[in-house]
Design a protein around this motif. Structure first.
Motif, PDB file in Angstrom:
ATOM      1  N   TYR A  63       9.353  39.951   8.353  1.00  0.00           N
ATOM      2  CA  TYR A  63       8.610  39.823   7.096  1.00  0.00           C
ATOM      3  C   TYR A  63       7.143  39.479   7.250  1.00  0.00           C
ATOM      4  O   TYR A  63       6.342  39.792   6.383  1.00  0.00           O
ATOM      5  CB  TYR A  63       9.302  38.795   6.185  1.00  0.00           C
ATOM      6  CG  TYR A  63       9.284  37.400   6.766  1.00  0.00           C
ATOM      7  CD1 TYR A  63      10.094  37.084   7.840  1.00  0.00           C
ATOM      8  CD2 TYR A  63       8.447  36.422   6.273  1.00  0.00           C
ATOM      9  CE1 TYR A  63      10.067  35.831   8.402  1.00  0.00           C
ATOM     10  CE2 TYR A  63       8.413  35.163   6.816  1.00  0.00           C
ATOM     11  CZ  TYR A  63       9.227  34.875   7.884  1.00  0.00           C
ATOM     12  OH  TYR A  63       9.182  33.634   8.444  1.00  0.00           O
ATOM     13  N   THR A  75       8.008  44.645   5.052  1.00  0.00           N
ATOM     14  CA  THR A  75       7.601  44.545   3.651  1.00  0.00           C
ATOM     15  C   THR A  75       6.085  44.478   3.541  1.00  0.00           C
ATOM     16  O   THR A  75       5.422  43.953   4.431  1.00  0.00           O
ATOM     17  CB  THR A  75       8.221  43.288   3.000  1.00  0.00           C
ATOM     18  OG1 THR A  75       7.745  43.151   1.656  1.00  0.00           O
ATOM     19  CG2 THR A  75       7.864  42.013   3.749  1.00  0.00           C
ATOM     20  N   GLY A 128      10.794  46.520  -1.496  1.00  0.00           N
ATOM     21  CA  GLY A 128      10.724  45.239  -0.804  1.00  0.00           C
ATOM     22  C   GLY A 128      12.018  44.915  -0.072  1.00  0.00           C
ATOM     23  O   GLY A 128      13.014  45.649  -0.142  1.00  0.00           O
ATOM     24  N   PHE A 129      11.972  43.780   0.613  1.00  0.00           N
ATOM     25  CA  PHE A 129      13.137  43.335   1.365  1.00  0.00           C
ATOM     26  C   PHE A 129      14.286  42.998   0.420  1.00  0.00           C
ATOM     27  O   PHE A 129      15.454  43.142   0.769  1.00  0.00           O
ATOM     28  CB  PHE A 129      12.751  42.100   2.203  1.00  0.00           C
ATOM     29  CG  PHE A 129      13.871  41.558   3.027  1.00  0.00           C
ATOM     30  CD1 PHE A 129      14.329  42.246   4.141  1.00  0.00           C
ATOM     31  CD2 PHE A 129      14.478  40.356   2.692  1.00  0.00           C
ATOM     32  CE1 PHE A 129      15.368  41.744   4.905  1.00  0.00           C
ATOM     33  CE2 PHE A 129      15.518  39.849   3.451  1.00  0.00           C
ATOM     34  CZ  PHE A 129      15.960  40.545   4.563  1.00  0.00           C
ATOM     35  N   ALA A 130      13.945  42.556  -0.779  1.00  0.00           N
ATOM     36  CA  ALA A 130      14.994  42.162  -1.729  1.00  0.00           C
ATOM     37  C   ALA A 130      15.960  43.329  -1.948  1.00  0.00           C
ATOM     38  O   ALA A 130      17.178  43.173  -1.833  1.00  0.00           O
ATOM     39  CB  ALA A 130      14.373  41.732  -3.050  1.00  0.00           C
ATOM     40  N   SER A 181       4.888  42.737   1.164  1.00  0.00           N
ATOM     41  CA  SER A 181       4.718  41.539   0.331  1.00  0.00           C
ATOM     42  C   SER A 181       3.822  40.488   0.969  1.00  0.00           C
ATOM     43  O   SER A 181       3.190  39.711   0.263  1.00  0.00           O
ATOM     44  CB  SER A 181       6.075  40.916   0.018  1.00  0.00           C
ATOM     45  OG  SER A 181       6.778  41.747  -0.862  1.00  0.00           O
ATOM     46  N   LYS A 182       3.791  40.417   2.297  1.00  0.00           N
ATOM     47  CA  LYS A 182       2.942  39.407   2.945  1.00  0.00           C
ATOM     48  C   LYS A 182       1.590  39.983   3.340  1.00  0.00           C
ATOM     49  O   LYS A 182       0.638  39.247   3.518  1.00  0.00           O
ATOM     50  CB  LYS A 182       3.608  38.853   4.216  1.00  0.00           C
ATOM     51  CG  LYS A 182       5.029  38.428   4.057  1.00  0.00           C
ATOM     52  CD  LYS A 182       5.153  37.252   3.134  1.00  0.00           C
ATOM     53  CE  LYS A 182       6.621  36.958   2.861  1.00  0.00           C
ATOM     54  NZ  LYS A 182       6.844  36.378   1.573  1.00  0.00           N
ATOM     55  N   TYR A 199       5.644  28.669  -0.130  1.00  0.00           N
ATOM     56  CA  TYR A 199       5.658  29.338   1.165  1.00  0.00           C
ATOM     57  C   TYR A 199       5.343  30.834   1.092  1.00  0.00           C
ATOM     58  O   TYR A 199       5.680  31.503   0.126  1.00  0.00           O
ATOM     59  CB  TYR A 199       7.014  29.126   1.845  1.00  0.00           C
ATOM     60  CG  TYR A 199       8.064  30.085   1.346  1.00  0.00           C
ATOM     61  CD1 TYR A 199       8.225  31.325   1.952  1.00  0.00           C
ATOM     62  CD2 TYR A 199       8.869  29.778   0.266  1.00  0.00           C
ATOM     63  CE1 TYR A 199       9.154  32.226   1.480  1.00  0.00           C
ATOM     64  CE2 TYR A 199       9.795  30.664  -0.214  1.00  0.00           C
ATOM     65  CZ  TYR A 199       9.930  31.887   0.398  1.00  0.00           C
ATOM     66  OH  TYR A 199      10.844  32.775  -0.072  1.00  0.00           O
ATOM     67  N   PHE A 251      12.318  32.177   9.621  1.00  0.00           N
ATOM     68  CA  PHE A 251      12.108  31.579   8.318  1.00  0.00           C
ATOM     69  C   PHE A 251      13.225  30.592   8.025  1.00  0.00           C
ATOM     70  O   PHE A 251      14.390  30.980   8.025  1.00  0.00           O
ATOM     71  CB  PHE A 251      12.077  32.630   7.203  1.00  0.00           C
ATOM     72  CG  PHE A 251      11.743  31.985   5.899  1.00  0.00           C
ATOM     73  CD1 PHE A 251      10.432  31.635   5.604  1.00  0.00           C
ATOM     74  CD2 PHE A 251      12.744  31.625   5.011  1.00  0.00           C
ATOM     75  CE1 PHE A 251      10.120  30.968   4.440  1.00  0.00           C
ATOM     76  CE2 PHE A 251      12.430  30.954   3.843  1.00  0.00           C
ATOM     77  CZ  PHE A 251      11.117  30.632   3.560  1.00  0.00           C
ATOM     78  N   ASP A 255      14.699  40.940   9.992  1.00  0.00           N
ATOM     79  CA  ASP A 255      13.751  40.767   8.875  1.00  0.00           C
ATOM     80  C   ASP A 255      12.389  40.404   9.484  1.00  0.00           C
ATOM     81  O   ASP A 255      12.149  39.271   9.853  1.00  0.00           O
ATOM     82  CB  ASP A 255      14.281  39.665   7.946  1.00  0.00           C
ATOM     83  CG  ASP A 255      13.313  39.344   6.807  1.00  0.00           C
ATOM     84  OD1 ASP A 255      12.315  40.063   6.653  1.00  0.00           O
ATOM     85  OD2 ASP A 255      13.580  38.370   6.073  1.00  0.00           O
ATOM     86  N   ARG A 305       5.922  45.760  -4.489  1.00  0.00           N
ATOM     87  CA  ARG A 305       7.359  46.033  -4.263  1.00  0.00           C
ATOM     88  C   ARG A 305       7.540  47.211  -3.317  1.00  0.00           C
ATOM     89  O   ARG A 305       8.242  48.170  -3.606  1.00  0.00           O
ATOM     90  CB  ARG A 305       8.121  46.298  -5.587  1.00  0.00           C
ATOM     91  CG  ARG A 305       7.990  45.245  -6.644  1.00  0.00           C
ATOM     92  CD  ARG A 305       8.228  43.829  -6.143  1.00  0.00           C
ATOM     93  NE  ARG A 305       9.515  43.626  -5.469  1.00  0.00           N
ATOM     94  CZ  ARG A 305       9.632  42.919  -4.330  1.00  0.00           C
ATOM     95  NH1 ARG A 305       8.588  42.378  -3.727  1.00  0.00           N
ATOM     96  NH2 ARG A 305      10.803  42.756  -3.792  1.00  0.00           N
ATOM     97  N   THR A 340      15.306  36.429  11.657  1.00  0.00           N
ATOM     98  CA  THR A 340      13.861  36.540  11.438  1.00  0.00           C
ATOM     99  C   THR A 340      13.227  36.197  12.789  1.00  0.00           C
ATOM    100  O   THR A 340      12.660  35.121  12.961  1.00  0.00           O
ATOM    101  CB  THR A 340      13.412  35.567  10.327  1.00  0.00           C
ATOM    102  OG1 THR A 340      14.047  34.295  10.540  1.00  0.00           O
ATOM    103  CG2 THR A 340      13.788  36.071   8.957  1.00  0.00           C
TER     104      THR A 340
END
Ligand code: PLP
Length: 469
Positions: free
Chosen positions: A283, A310, A181-183, A312-313, A115, A253, A281, A320, A248
């Motif tokens: 994302y 983020t 990042g979101f992490a 990231s997507k 995903y 998500f 979030d 990061r 989200t």
């Protein structure tokens, strides 16, 4: 006295006056490193001149050691003075696989609907390089010192403008915080909320399970609240006694549900009434295909919402890079938590991203990627309709993934396992659920080619047929 010398070029330690000749110690050290796999086949050794200088030895000692190891088959010497570990070095233990890849069993499937992965082959390298070159040339020296805990001013300014324009947020650069990042961002938010006295975090059910563990590690009690067709069930949220919620909202998500205007307003009313915090979030909100973009909840209630975004997507998860818009009262604690965590995100990446966003490259990249992802989405939806019409897709209007239902006779785990045996990765919905729910699958399509998508669906159809036979 035994005096040790160690090399910065090659990790070997020699003991002078130990009674063992130095060239023998050097040979033994290199041989051991080849045997235990730390020196990989094909790895280049320092030149004899450099290593001798580094170890304070005469060059002849190093040459003698190298020659002996060449004779034993551990090393090969190449014209031009290179010495390499032999590709088939005897006894090399492969502690690290020679190619750096995972062992076979852990290799990802050939076609992987994992995903929410973007197509990193489309990373805008040339534009990024222009930004990086520009900031390396022009940034004042002090931008390379420790930065403010919230991140580089340039990026906070650029992101506030960008998010206010594109996501309808009410961000001020002073409230922006750049994170890895979101992490990292979500962990810091949960840490700060727990320290500020929050006790119970509501999360959507189903949702990302990793975050629940992170919240629990911060001492927060985690409660699941079901997601309906129009977003999280605010009535149940109210009854849950939570004082924070993670949503989200733009593209839930994993279900892909888009939170309606009514639910967003009800969420805000709940947060204001209870003085609770909404963690939003956002994302994958940049990818919206069939409907009007939906503004971020943060724009409706900047004092109650921590907004998280983020790269990231949109660009690449390996960057990061993430950002938070934080209510003013939480900014000092968040900035302190970020500094305590890692002293700040990498300055050059922040500055390059700021330049990239300010020059409109981010918009340009997204404009280029949206039709590609939309085409992949359409290809997947068409292939499913053709090959497996019983699997009804949902959550297709945005993002880089969709979910499908499964007919009652198909077990999602067994199907995913049968698909895996065919080199296909599809992922059950079950692990995201906190309470039992209908079976389903999650398909990420962002990193696949248009040709791989129908091939993957054909393999899935074979797996379905096998389970039913
Ligand atoms: C729900 C959700 N939020 C956020 C992210 C982004 O995480 P990060 O910014 O740490 O890469 C992901 C990544 O897959 C995700 O699934």
């Amino acid at each position: 006295m035994v005096e040790s010398v160690a090399s910065g070029e090659l990790l070997v330690e020699l003991r002078r006056n130990s009674g063992v000749a130095l060239h023998q110690q050097l040979q033994a050290g290199i041989r051991d490193r080849i045997r235990d796999g730390r020196l990989r086949p094909g790895a280049a050794l320092p030149s004899s001149r450099a290593l001798a200088a580094d170890l304070g030895l005469s060059r002849g000692v190093v040459v003698e050691a190298y020659q002996q190891l060449v004779a034993e088959g551990y090393l090969i010497s190449r014209t031009g003075g290179y010495t390499l570990v032999a590709p088939d070095a005897v006894g090399s233990a492969r502690a690290v696989p020679a190619d750096g890849l995972l062992p076979e069993a852990e290799q990802p499937p050939r076609i992987d609907f994992k995903y929410s992965r973007p197509d990193v082959s489309q990373f805008p390298r040339a534009a990024w390089l222009r930004s990086l070159r520009k900031v390396l040339t022009e940034a004042p020296h002090d931008r390379l010192a420790y930065l403010d805990g919230r991140g580089a001013d340039e990026l906070r300014l650029a992101m506030a403008d960008y998010l206010n324009r594109v996501r309808g947020t009410a961000a001020r650069p002073a409230n922006l915080l750049i994170c890895n990042g979101f992490a990292q961002g979500s962990r810091l938010v949960l840490q700060v909320l727990a320290a500020a006295g929050h006790r119970r975090l509501a999360v959507e059910d189903p949702s990302d399970w990793e975050l629940r563990g992170v919240a629990a590690a911060q001492g927060l009690e985690v409660v699941g609240v079901p997601v309906r067709d129009d977003g999280i069930d605010v009535g149940q949220l109210e009854r849950s006694g939570a004082d924070a919620v993670l949503v989200t909202a733009a593209h839930q998500f994993p279900t892909g549900v888009v939170t309606s205007a009514g639910v967003r307003a009800a969420l805000v009313a709940w947060a204001v009434r209870r003085d609770a915090v909404i963690i939003e979030d956002d994302y994958d909100a940049e990818y919206r295909y069939d409907r009007e973009p939906i503004g971020a909840i943060q724009g409706l209630a900047p004092d109650q919402v921590v907004y998280a975004g983020t790269a990231s997507k949109t660009l690449a998860p390996g960057l990061r890079l993430g950002w938070l818009i934080v209510p003013a009262r939480l900014v000092p604690a968040m900035a302190a938590a970020k500094l305590a965590d890692d002293r700040g995100s990498a300055a050059l990446d922040q500055l390059a991203f700021a330049d990239f966003v300010s020059r409109g490259e981010f918009d340009r990249h997204l404009r280029r990627m949206r039709p590609r992802y939309r085409e992949l989405r359409d290809t997947l939806v068409d292939a499913l309709a053709r090959e497996l019409p019983e699997l009804r897709p949902s959550g297709i209007s945005a993002g880089l993934h969709l979910t499908t239902s499964l007919p009652g006779d198909l077990d999602e785990k067994a199907l995913a396992a049968a698909a895996f045996d065919r080199g296909l990765g599809v992922y059950p919905l079950g692990p995201y659920r906190m309470t039992a729910g209908p079976p389903g699958l999650v398909f990420g399509y962002g990193s696949l080619t248009a040709a791989a998508v129908p091939e993957g669906v054909a393999l899935l159809a074979e797996a379905v047929a096998e389970l039913r036979s």
